[in-house]
Design a protein around this motif. Structure first.
Motif, PDB file in Angstrom:
ATOM      1  N   ALA A  48       0.837  -1.203   0.000  1.00 36.94           N
ATOM      2  CA  ALA A  48       0.000   0.000   0.000  1.00 36.94           C
ATOM      3  C   ALA A  48       0.871   1.252   0.000  1.00 36.94           C
ATOM      4  O   ALA A  48       0.553   2.252  -0.664  1.00 36.94           O
ATOM      5  CB  ALA A  48      -0.931  -0.003   1.214  1.00 36.94           C
ATOM      6  N   ILE A  49       1.984   1.198   0.728  1.00 33.21           N
ATOM      7  CA  ILE A  49       2.912   2.332   0.743  1.00 33.21           C
ATOM      8  C   ILE A  49       3.566   2.489  -0.624  1.00 33.21           C
ATOM      9  O   ILE A  49       3.827   3.612  -1.078  1.00 33.21           O
ATOM     10  CB  ILE A  49       3.981   2.127   1.836  1.00 33.21           C
ATOM     11  CG1 ILE A  49       3.313   2.107   3.213  1.00 33.21           C
ATOM     12  CG2 ILE A  49       5.034   3.221   1.792  1.00 33.21           C
ATOM     13  CD1 ILE A  49       4.243   1.709   4.348  1.00 33.21           C
ATOM     14  N   ARG A  50       3.817   1.385  -1.305  1.00 27.95           N
ATOM     15  CA  ARG A  50       4.398   1.453  -2.653  1.00 27.95           C
ATOM     16  C   ARG A  50       3.500   2.270  -3.576  1.00 27.95           C
ATOM     17  O   ARG A  50       3.977   3.044  -4.415  1.00 27.95           O
ATOM     18  CB  ARG A  50       4.590   0.041  -3.207  1.00 27.95           C
ATOM     19  CG  ARG A  50       5.211   0.012  -4.598  1.00 27.95           C
ATOM     20  CD  ARG A  50       5.366  -1.417  -5.111  1.00 27.95           C
ATOM     21  NE  ARG A  50       5.857  -1.431  -6.461  1.00 27.95           N
ATOM     22  CZ  ARG A  50       5.088  -1.306  -7.535  1.00 27.95           C
ATOM     23  NH1 ARG A  50       3.786  -1.156  -7.393  1.00 27.95           N
ATOM     24  NH2 ARG A  50       5.606  -1.321  -8.745  1.00 27.95           N
ATOM     25  N   THR A  85       2.168   5.906  -7.467  1.00 32.93           N
ATOM     26  CA  THR A  85       0.988   6.551  -8.044  1.00 32.93           C
ATOM     27  C   THR A  85       0.674   7.897  -7.408  1.00 32.93           C
ATOM     28  O   THR A  85       0.567   8.912  -8.092  1.00 32.93           O
ATOM     29  CB  THR A  85      -0.234   5.619  -7.910  1.00 32.93           C
ATOM     30  OG1 THR A  85       0.082   4.335  -8.446  1.00 32.93           O
ATOM     31  CG2 THR A  85      -1.430   6.197  -8.655  1.00 32.93           C
ATOM     32  N   VAL A  86       0.549   7.894  -6.085  1.00 32.96           N
ATOM     33  CA  VAL A  86       0.068   9.099  -5.397  1.00 32.96           C
ATOM     34  C   VAL A  86       1.055  10.254  -5.531  1.00 32.96           C
ATOM     35  O   VAL A  86       0.700  11.336  -5.996  1.00 32.96           O
ATOM     36  CB  VAL A  86      -0.199   8.794  -3.904  1.00 32.96           C
ATOM     37  CG1 VAL A  86      -0.674  10.054  -3.194  1.00 32.96           C
ATOM     38  CG2 VAL A  86      -1.239   7.689  -3.769  1.00 32.96           C
ATOM     39  N   LEU A  87       2.314  10.018  -5.130  1.00 35.80           N
ATOM     40  CA  LEU A  87       3.284  11.103  -5.187  1.00 35.80           C
ATOM     41  C   LEU A  87       3.563  11.525  -6.623  1.00 35.80           C
ATOM     42  O   LEU A  87       3.747  12.715  -6.897  1.00 35.80           O
ATOM     43  CB  LEU A  87       4.585  10.684  -4.499  1.00 35.80           C
ATOM     44  CG  LEU A  87       4.506  10.540  -2.975  1.00 35.80           C
ATOM     45  CD1 LEU A  87       5.890  10.322  -2.400  1.00 35.80           C
ATOM     46  CD2 LEU A  87       3.884  11.774  -2.339  1.00 35.80           C
ATOM     47  N   ALA A  88       3.594  10.551  -7.540  1.00 42.51           N
ATOM     48  CA  ALA A  88       3.789  10.896  -8.953  1.00 42.51           C
ATOM     49  C   ALA A  88       2.666  11.808  -9.428  1.00 42.51           C
ATOM     50  O   ALA A  88       2.897  12.815 -10.110  1.00 42.51           O
ATOM     51  CB  ALA A  88       3.839   9.626  -9.804  1.00 42.51           C
ATOM     52  N   GLN A  89       1.422  11.475  -9.029  1.00 39.64           N
ATOM     53  CA  GLN A  89       0.278  12.294  -9.416  1.00 39.64           C
ATOM     54  C   GLN A  89       0.342  13.671  -8.745  1.00 39.64           C
ATOM     55  O   GLN A  89       0.081  14.693  -9.378  1.00 39.64           O
ATOM     56  CB  GLN A  89      -1.020  11.590  -9.029  1.00 39.64           C
ATOM     57  CG  GLN A  89      -2.291  12.348  -9.393  1.00 39.64           C
ATOM     58  CD  GLN A  89      -2.472  12.487 -10.881  1.00 39.64           C
ATOM     59  OE1 GLN A  89      -2.545  11.498 -11.596  1.00 39.64           O
ATOM     60  NE2 GLN A  89      -2.527  13.711 -11.369  1.00 39.64           N
ATOM     61  N   LEU A  93      -6.625  10.854  -3.323  1.00 38.63           N
ATOM     62  CA  LEU A  93      -6.724  11.069  -1.874  1.00 38.63           C
ATOM     63  C   LEU A  93      -6.977   9.759  -1.126  1.00 38.63           C
ATOM     64  O   LEU A  93      -6.463   9.549  -0.025  1.00 38.63           O
ATOM     65  CB  LEU A  93      -7.838  12.072  -1.560  1.00 38.63           C
ATOM     66  CG  LEU A  93      -7.546  13.538  -1.905  1.00 38.63           C
ATOM     67  CD1 LEU A  93      -8.746  14.412  -1.590  1.00 38.63           C
ATOM     68  CD2 LEU A  93      -6.316  14.037  -1.163  1.00 38.63           C
ATOM     69  N   ALA A  94      -7.783   8.870  -1.732  1.00 36.99           N
ATOM     70  CA  ALA A  94      -8.072   7.578  -1.084  1.00 36.99           C
ATOM     71  C   ALA A  94      -6.795   6.757  -0.943  1.00 36.99           C
ATOM     72  O   ALA A  94      -6.516   6.189   0.119  1.00 36.99           O
ATOM     73  CB  ALA A  94      -9.113   6.811  -1.889  1.00 36.99           C
ATOM     74  N   ASN A  95      -6.004   6.693  -2.028  1.00 39.50           N
ATOM     75  CA  ASN A  95      -4.742   5.948  -1.969  1.00 39.50           C
ATOM     76  C   ASN A  95      -3.761   6.595  -1.002  1.00 39.50           C
ATOM     77  O   ASN A  95      -3.001   5.903  -0.315  1.00 39.50           O
ATOM     78  CB  ASN A  95      -4.114   5.863  -3.361  1.00 39.50           C
ATOM     79  CG  ASN A  95      -4.879   4.934  -4.281  1.00 39.50           C
ATOM     80  OD1 ASN A  95      -5.563   4.033  -3.824  1.00 39.50           O
ATOM     81  ND2 ASN A  95      -4.790   5.163  -5.578  1.00 39.50           N
ATOM     82  N   LEU A  96      -3.766   7.933  -0.948  1.00 38.53           N
ATOM     83  CA  LEU A  96      -2.887   8.645  -0.021  1.00 38.53           C
ATOM     84  C   LEU A  96      -3.212   8.257   1.421  1.00 38.53           C
ATOM     85  O   LEU A  96      -2.318   7.940   2.216  1.00 38.53           O
ATOM     86  CB  LEU A  96      -3.039  10.157  -0.210  1.00 38.53           C
ATOM     87  CG  LEU A  96      -2.341  11.039   0.840  1.00 38.53           C
ATOM     88  CD1 LEU A  96      -0.836  10.847   0.777  1.00 38.53           C
ATOM     89  CD2 LEU A  96      -2.711  12.509   0.634  1.00 38.53           C
TER      90      LEU A  96
END
Length: 671
Positions: free
Chosen positions: A218-220, A225-229, A392-395
């Motif tokens: 999940a951290i991956r 995805t999250v930080l790239a976005q 935001l959900a993935n974050l």
């Protein structure tokens, strides 16, 4: 230290890769955002540029021929070049007309009977005009084609550059994310090795596995995805706002209202999503623990027909997980896309209101190119906004997973020591030791005895009397609360745990085998233990007689826990393992209790070989196996109530005598 900051610190381990990715991302965004500016120039300077002021001139570069006269745009004249009669080409509906007079102003256009009327507010002017044929019009438009083609080529090149750098930044960000997670998993697994045995007494294996696998995965997603976005969106939004401010400061300032709205939404979303994600991650952990326990105890579950009950327990956890997943889904569905849609509509209302007001101002002239660029940039603005909201959900999932992982990593552990000391002589002393698994509840009370080098000490007593606890303390799986334990006169607390265990061996009642072969389970892949040493150890404990009929011999595959082998075979491998490591102190924790009589006879023959030169501790329920022990300690409720040799204890006619006679009687009855 916050979870977010600790995740950032992991990312900083690979900051060079991330900085390179962000640099490539910046170039990609800059080249991509140049598109609307190029489109604006094509529209204003070339497609609508035909309505610029033209002057009569001589034939030459950048001139258009009309009625045997040549005309050139005002901007194409060089300094000092003579300008002739001024003309204007105006579009009225689908028609283009030529006016050979200087216009007082521009405004609403109508053309009828060779006269063009321009009206601006209450003012109105009329000019004689001539409608241009398609051929005449193309003579003027042909001058714009090279400029349009040049800009289109530039735009295409920028798209190619953007695509290349976009690929590069995605590759580098994912590469850094994979490395971060690789390091994090190694750190988590390393932390598991550092944790005391006591930690695992209270935490099911499935929950630990969930943190190493599910939570780190999940951290991956956070890094991939999250930080790239978020990085992409932040740079895109910055670039778009810069472009909007260049085009029009007032409208760009209105669009800035999006940022506090978006930030406020993130805070509100996290308030609810955090609660749901904590429950979801916890239930995933519980589900893993339940599955792990069920698989390990499947034979008992089926033997006692508990399949339905076990399934109900699992279904309860699964239903709770499903319920909170649905709550999170509802939160995302009700807000994410809806929020962006509402914001987009508000911005477009502000956009229409602003440009509508501008069009009513006679002094303001807004070009079609600027209008197009604004619409394009506003549409582009909501793509990164949509991306942020959708992530935001993935974050939140990643932050909750990170919190759980760091909680494990914050547990107090002890670094694995590589320090080595000379082999023990094997003199062991328990000096008035008190120990309890729970504070204030002692399971060992005032334990005091000595074991000299080469002696065999046996521990006997009923279940729960403290026999295994003594061995746990000797191996430093736990440390005593009072008193001290000495090996060769040195307090074991002053020696690193791994250093002590380097010269100690243990054989448990239920031996654990790893996936591999019989040989690898003896050596545990220790490089200092050769194949010859493995085979000798197996032979010395009599395993060659048991395994001689196996197809692959000592290379016979062993699956997890050695479930394809009998209890006796597993125990023999465990004995050989202890012997191969040549310990100075050997502990046999009820090692013969699960072995059949024939195998026990084989092991008993090897016991003399095992004990030579070693201090041996034997915990046994079968008192017949310890008759030759140098010292027998009888424990009752955590205290040593009797001590001596077999003969001495039999003469005392105490607790040991009662236990021995009881077992002897049972053996005669079963015999």
């Amino acid at each position: 230290m916050s979870t977010g900051w600790r995740l950032t610190q992991y990312a900083l381990n690979y900051k060079k890769i991330i900085i390179a990715a962000l640099f490539m991302l910046s170039i990609s965004v800059a080249t991509d955002l140049a598109g609307p500016f190029i489109a604006k120039n094509i529209i204003d300077e070339h497609i609508l540029g035909i309505e610029s002021i033209w002057y009569q001139t001589t034939e030459g570069k950048n001139t258009a021929e009309y009625n045997e006269q040549f005309y050139k745009k005002e901007k194409n004249f060089s300094n000092g070049e003579e300008q002739g009669k001024e003309i204007r080409i105006l579009q009225v509906g689908a028609k283009f007309v030529m006016v050979e007079d200087k216009l007082e102003f521009d405004g609403k256009r109508t053309f009828e009977n060779g006269v063009i009327t321009l009206q601006k507010g209450t003012e109105k002017v009329e000019y004689d005009a001539k409608e241009l044929t398609t051929r005449e019009l193309m003579a003027f438009y042909q001058l714009e084609i090279p400029g349009i083609m040049k800009l289109l080529i530039i735009y295409f090149c920028l798209l190619v550059i953007s695509a290349i750098f976009q690929y590069g930044q995605r590759f580098l960000l994912q590469k850094s994310a994979n490395r971060i997670i690789q390091k994090m998993r190694e750190d988590v697994y390393g932390q598991i090795q550092r944790l005391p045995i006591q930690y695992f007494d209270n935490l099911p294996a499935g929950k630990v596995v969930a943190r190493v696998t599910n939570d780190t995965e999940a951290i991956r997603e956070l890094y991939v995805t999250v930080l790239a976005q978020f990085f992409t969106s932040a740079i895109y939004i910055t670039g778009i706002y810069a472009a909007l401010f260049i085009l029009d400061v007032k409208l760009a300032a209105i669009c800035l209202l999006l940022l506090p709205i978006l930030y406020g939404w993130m805070l509100l979303y996290r308030k609810f999503a955090s609660k749901y994600n904590h429950v979801i991650r916890s239930r995933i952990s519980d589900i893993n623990a339940t599955i792990n326990e069920s698989i390990g105890g499947m034979s008992i579950i089926q033997a006692f027909r508990r399949e339905k009950e076990t399934e109900k327990e699992f279904e309860k956890l699964n239903t709770e997980h499903f319920t909170f997943q649905n709550k999170l889904l509802s939160l995302n569905a009700l807000t994410s896309h809806n929020l962006v849609g509402v914001l987009r509509n508000l911005v477009f209302v502000a956009f229409i209101w602003y440009f509508g007001g501008q069009s009513l101002n006679p002094s303001s002239v807004i070009s079609l190119g600027v209008l197009y660029a604004f619409v394009d940039y506003i549409n582009r603005l909501f793509q990164p906004v949509q991306g942020i909201v959708n992530q935001l959900a993935n974050l939140e999932t990643a932050l909750v997973a990170g919190e759980r992982v760091f909680k494990l990593m914050d547990e107090q552990g002890e670094n694995v020591s590589t320090e080595r000391i000379e082999r023990f002589q094997g003199n062991v002393e328990f000096d008035h030791v008190y120990f309890g698994y729970k504070e204030g509840e002692y399971v060992l009370k005032d334990i005091h005895f000595e074991a000299k080098q080469g002696q065999t000490v046996a521990l006997v007593g009923h279940t729960g009397s403290g026999k295994s606890s003594i061995m746990n303390l000797l191996f430093r799986f736990y440390d005593c609360q009072k008193g001290k334990i000495l090996i060769d006169g040195k307090d074991i607390v002053s020696i690193p745990r791994q250093t002590i265990r380097n010269h100690m061996g243990i054989v448990l009642q239920d031996p654990y085998l790893f996936t591999g072969t019989i040989a690898s389970n003896v050596s545990l892949n220790e490089q200092s233990i050769t194949r010859e040493m493995v085979e000798k150890a197996l032979k010395d404990v009599g395993a060659d007689q048991v395994f001689k009929n196996l197809e692959n011999g000592y290379d016979e595959p062993v699956i997890e826990k050695g479930s394809t082998l009998s209890s006796g075979q597993r125990q023999l491998i465990s004995f050989a393992r202890a012997l191969a490591f040549n310990p100075a102190i050997l502990i046999l924790d009820e090692a013969t209790s699960s072995i059949d009589t024939e195998t026990e006879a084989i092991i008993q023959e090897a016991m003399d070989v095992l004990k030579k030169g070693r201090t041996t501790f034997i915990i046994a329920h079968r008192l017949s196996t310890i008759r030759n022990a140098d010292l027998i300690l009888v424990l009752d409720r955590g205290k040593i109530v009797e001590r001596g040799t077999h003969e001495e204890l039999m003469l005392v006619n105490g607790k040991y005598y009662q236990l021995y006679e009881l077992q002897k009687g049972c053996a005669e009855l079963t015999g």
